[in-house]
Every structure is written in C-alpha cells, then in structure tokens.
Design a protein around this motif. Structure first.
Motif, PDB file in Angstrom:
ATOM      1  N   TYR A 144      23.482  11.678   2.675  1.00 17.43           N
ATOM      2  CA  TYR A 144      22.622  12.618   3.383  1.00 17.43           C
ATOM      3  C   TYR A 144      21.361  12.853   2.563  1.00 17.43           C
ATOM      4  O   TYR A 144      21.372  12.758   1.339  1.00 17.43           O
ATOM      5  N   GLY A 145      20.288  13.181   3.252  1.00 12.75           N
ATOM      6  CA  GLY A 145      19.032  13.469   2.566  1.00 12.75           C
ATOM      7  C   GLY A 145      17.853  13.154   3.468  1.00 12.75           C
ATOM      8  O   GLY A 145      17.994  12.940   4.670  1.00 12.75           O
ATOM      9  N   THR A 146      16.701  13.126   2.864  1.00 10.23           N
ATOM     10  CA  THR A 146      15.481  12.833   3.613  1.00 10.23           C
ATOM     11  C   THR A 146      14.883  11.527   3.124  1.00 10.23           C
ATOM     12  O   THR A 146      15.121  11.103   1.990  1.00 10.23           O
ATOM     13  N   VAL A 147      14.126  10.920   3.997  1.00  9.08           N
ATOM     14  CA  VAL A 147      13.421   9.692   3.649  1.00  9.08           C
ATOM     15  C   VAL A 147      11.937   9.884   3.938  1.00  9.08           C
ATOM     16  O   VAL A 147      11.550  10.772   4.680  1.00  9.08           O
ATOM     17  N   PHE A 148      11.125   9.052   3.350  1.00  5.20           N
ATOM     18  CA  PHE A 148       9.691   9.120   3.594  1.00  5.20           C
ATOM     19  C   PHE A 148       9.360   8.471   4.924  1.00  5.20           C
ATOM     20  O   PHE A 148      10.109   7.653   5.446  1.00  5.20           O
ATOM     21  N   ASN A 149       8.219   8.847   5.468  1.00  8.24           N
ATOM     22  CA  ASN A 149       7.668   8.231   6.672  1.00  8.24           C
ATOM     23  C   ASN A 149       6.160   8.221   6.472  1.00  8.24           C
ATOM     24  O   ASN A 149       5.544   9.267   6.313  1.00  8.24           O
ATOM     25  N   ILE A 150       5.582   7.045   6.461  1.00  9.11           N
ATOM     26  CA  ILE A 150       4.151   6.923   6.191  1.00  9.11           C
ATOM     27  C   ILE A 150       3.510   6.059   7.268  1.00  9.11           C
ATOM     28  O   ILE A 150       4.102   5.076   7.730  1.00  9.11           O
ATOM     29  N   GLY A 151       2.314   6.444   7.699  1.00  8.60           N
ATOM     30  CA  GLY A 151       1.543   5.679   8.670  1.00  8.60           C
ATOM     31  C   GLY A 151       0.258   5.195   8.019  1.00  8.60           C
ATOM     32  O   GLY A 151      -0.466   5.977   7.415  1.00  8.60           O
ATOM     33  N   ILE A 152      -0.027   3.917   8.152  1.00  7.30           N
ATOM     34  CA  ILE A 152      -1.208   3.292   7.524  1.00  7.30           C
ATOM     35  C   ILE A 152      -2.017   2.592   8.600  1.00  7.30           C
ATOM     36  O   ILE A 152      -1.489   1.776   9.356  1.00  7.30           O
ATOM     37  N   SER A 153      -3.315   2.882   8.649  1.00  9.36           N
ATOM     38  CA  SER A 153      -4.202   2.256   9.629  1.00  9.36           C
ATOM     39  C   SER A 153      -4.345   0.763   9.337  1.00  9.36           C
ATOM     40  O   SER A 153      -4.624   0.367   8.205  1.00  9.36           O
ATOM     41  N   TRP A 184       3.865   1.790  10.617  1.00 11.42           N
ATOM     42  CA  TRP A 184       4.784   2.881  10.321  1.00 11.42           C
ATOM     43  C   TRP A 184       5.881   2.345   9.411  1.00 11.42           C
ATOM     44  O   TRP A 184       6.573   1.394   9.760  1.00 11.42           O
ATOM     45  N   ILE A 185       6.030   2.975   8.253  1.00 10.49           N
ATOM     46  CA  ILE A 185       7.023   2.537   7.286  1.00 10.49           C
ATOM     47  C   ILE A 185       7.896   3.735   6.941  1.00 10.49           C
ATOM     48  O   ILE A 185       7.384   4.808   6.605  1.00 10.49           O
ATOM     49  N   SER A 186       9.209   3.543   7.019  1.00  9.82           N
ATOM     50  CA  SER A 186      10.166   4.602   6.706  1.00  9.82           C
ATOM     51  C   SER A 186      11.203   4.064   5.740  1.00  9.82           C
ATOM     52  O   SER A 186      11.542   2.872   5.754  1.00  9.82           O
ATOM     53  N   GLY A 187      11.740   4.951   4.943  1.00 11.88           N
ATOM     54  CA  GLY A 187      12.831   4.584   4.050  1.00 11.88           C
ATOM     55  C   GLY A 187      14.161   4.678   4.781  1.00 11.88           C
ATOM     56  O   GLY A 187      14.238   5.207   5.893  1.00 11.88           O
ATOM     57  N   THR A 188      15.200   4.134   4.167  1.00  8.42           N
ATOM     58  CA  THR A 188      16.551   4.250   4.714  1.00  8.42           C
ATOM     59  C   THR A 188      17.459   4.820   3.635  1.00  8.42           C
ATOM     60  O   THR A 188      17.187   4.684   2.439  1.00  8.42           O
ATOM     61  N   LEU A 189      18.543   5.444   4.060  1.00  7.04           N
ATOM     62  CA  LEU A 189      19.535   5.979   3.134  1.00  7.04           C
ATOM     63  C   LEU A 189      20.765   5.088   3.143  1.00  7.04           C
ATOM     64  O   LEU A 189      21.098   4.489   4.176  1.00  7.04           O
ATOM     65  N   ILE A 216       0.844  -1.208   0.000  1.00  9.16           N
ATOM     66  CA  ILE A 216       0.000   0.000   0.000  1.00  9.16           C
ATOM     67  C   ILE A 216       0.875   1.252   0.000  1.00  9.16           C
ATOM     68  O   ILE A 216       0.642   2.196  -0.763  1.00  9.16           O
ATOM     69  N   ALA A 217       1.903   1.247   0.837  1.00 14.43           N
ATOM     70  CA  ALA A 217       2.800   2.409   0.922  1.00 14.43           C
ATOM     71  C   ALA A 217       3.472   2.662  -0.422  1.00 14.43           C
ATOM     72  O   ALA A 217       3.557   3.814  -0.879  1.00 14.43           O
ATOM     73  N   GLU A 218       3.943   1.613  -1.070  1.00 10.69           N
ATOM     74  CA  GLU A 218       4.633   1.791  -2.351  1.00 10.69           C
ATOM     75  C   GLU A 218       3.713   2.345  -3.424  1.00 10.69           C
ATOM     76  O   GLU A 218       4.124   3.205  -4.211  1.00 10.69           O
ATOM     77  N   HIS A 260      -6.684  -1.182  10.465  1.00  9.88           N
ATOM     78  CA  HIS A 260      -8.091  -1.554  10.297  1.00  9.88           C
ATOM     79  C   HIS A 260      -8.672  -1.093   8.965  1.00  9.88           C
ATOM     80  O   HIS A 260      -9.370  -1.856   8.319  1.00  9.88           O
ATOM     81  N   THR A 261      -8.390   0.142   8.568  1.00  9.37           N
ATOM     82  CA  THR A 261      -9.065   0.710   7.389  1.00  9.37           C
ATOM     83  C   THR A 261      -8.162   0.922   6.183  1.00  9.37           C
ATOM     84  O   THR A 261      -8.645   1.277   5.119  1.00  9.37           O
ATOM     85  N   ALA A 262      -6.858   0.750   6.336  1.00  9.63           N
ATOM     86  CA  ALA A 262      -5.870   0.995   5.279  1.00  9.63           C
ATOM     87  C   ALA A 262      -5.776   2.460   4.893  1.00  9.63           C
ATOM     88  O   ALA A 262      -5.242   2.795   3.847  1.00  9.63           O
ATOM     89  N   ALA A 263      -6.261   3.338   5.743  1.00  5.04           N
ATOM     90  CA  ALA A 263      -6.182   4.782   5.468  1.00  5.04           C
ATOM     91  C   ALA A 263      -4.776   5.279   5.773  1.00  5.04           C
ATOM     92  O   ALA A 263      -4.129   4.822   6.717  1.00  5.04           O
ATOM     93  N   ILE A 264      -4.319   6.231   4.965  1.00  6.65           N
ATOM     94  CA  ILE A 264      -3.042   6.872   5.209  1.00  6.65           C
ATOM     95  C   ILE A 264      -3.282   7.912   6.306  1.00  6.65           C
ATOM     96  O   ILE A 264      -4.002   8.875   6.102  1.00  6.65           O
TER      97      ILE A 264
END
Length: 130
Positions: free
Chosen positions: A110-119, A100-105, A70-72, A121-125
């Motif tokens: 150096y840089g930023t990574v994503f951080n996403i939270g998915i329910s 909770w899904i986060s990327g790694t470097l 789902i995150a991808e 029960h409902t698969a809502a972001i």
C-alpha cells in the motif's frame, strides 16, 4: 481676532507647499499621475520576427524513453532516487500530446505513487502529484 494657532498655520502652509513643489522636481519623468502599472510606454513587440531555433516536428519528447528520462531527472531530485526506482516498472501512455508517467507498487503493498505529465512539444512538466 487672530489666534496664535492661525498665525502658526499661515507660516507652516507656505514652507510645506514649497517643499512639495521642490520634491516634485525630482520625480522621474516615467512616473506620471495618469499612468498605471498596466499601461506601457511603447506598444508590445511583435514576436513573430524573433529568430529562434524551431522545434522538431515530433516535439522535444518524441518517445516514451525520452519522457521517462525527463521524469526521472525531476522525480529523483524531488523524492529521492531509491524511492522512485522502487516504483518501477512505470506505466507510460500518451494522450493529447502529453506523456503521462506513473509509478507502480509491488503486489500486496500500500502507498502512493507519482504521476507526472510532460508536454510532448515543449518538455514542460504540466502535472505532478504523488
């Protein structure tokens, strides 16, 4: 002594009053002067009788593989597939029914990574940052 202005006002008031009363005849019945936007014409519907398909007990996102898929889908669309794939392996953890899904470097970068939270029960972001 009657002025010309007084005579004109007498002749203007009557037609304006008639025009206003005539226009009020065409105002829809649902609009009233005492009704507000928050008021409803009927009581709210009871949703407990709604026949919906029940969700599985473990929720729509039962495991980390489903959460990653789902995150991808969401992240590829927002940030590009190549950018997100470069942040593999993902860090996945579950807290309070949220995946909770986060990327790694890569090391020494150096840089930023994503951080996403998915329910779970409902698969809502429920959270998304980069």
């Amino acid at each position: 002594m009657v002025t010309a202005k007084g005579n004109i006002m007498k002749y203007v008031k009557v037609p304006c009053t008639i025009a206003i009363l005539f226009a009020m005849e065409f105002v829809p019945a649902v609009v009233s002067f005492g009704q507000t936007a928050a008021s409803t014409a009927s009581p709210p519907r009871d949703l407990s009788d709604d026949y919906r398909t029940p969700l599985p007990k473990e929720g729509l996102v039962p495991d980390k593989e489903t959460a990653i898929k789902i995150a991808e889908v969401v992240l590829f669309r927002l940030y590009g597939e190549e950018n997100i794939i470069r942040q593999r392996p993902y860090v996945v953890k579950k807290e309070d029914y949220i995946w909770w899904i986060s990327g790694t470097l890569p090391e020494d970068s150096y840089g930023t990574v994503f951080n996403i939270g998915i329910s779970q029960h409902t698969a809502a972001i429920v959270h998304l940052t980069r």
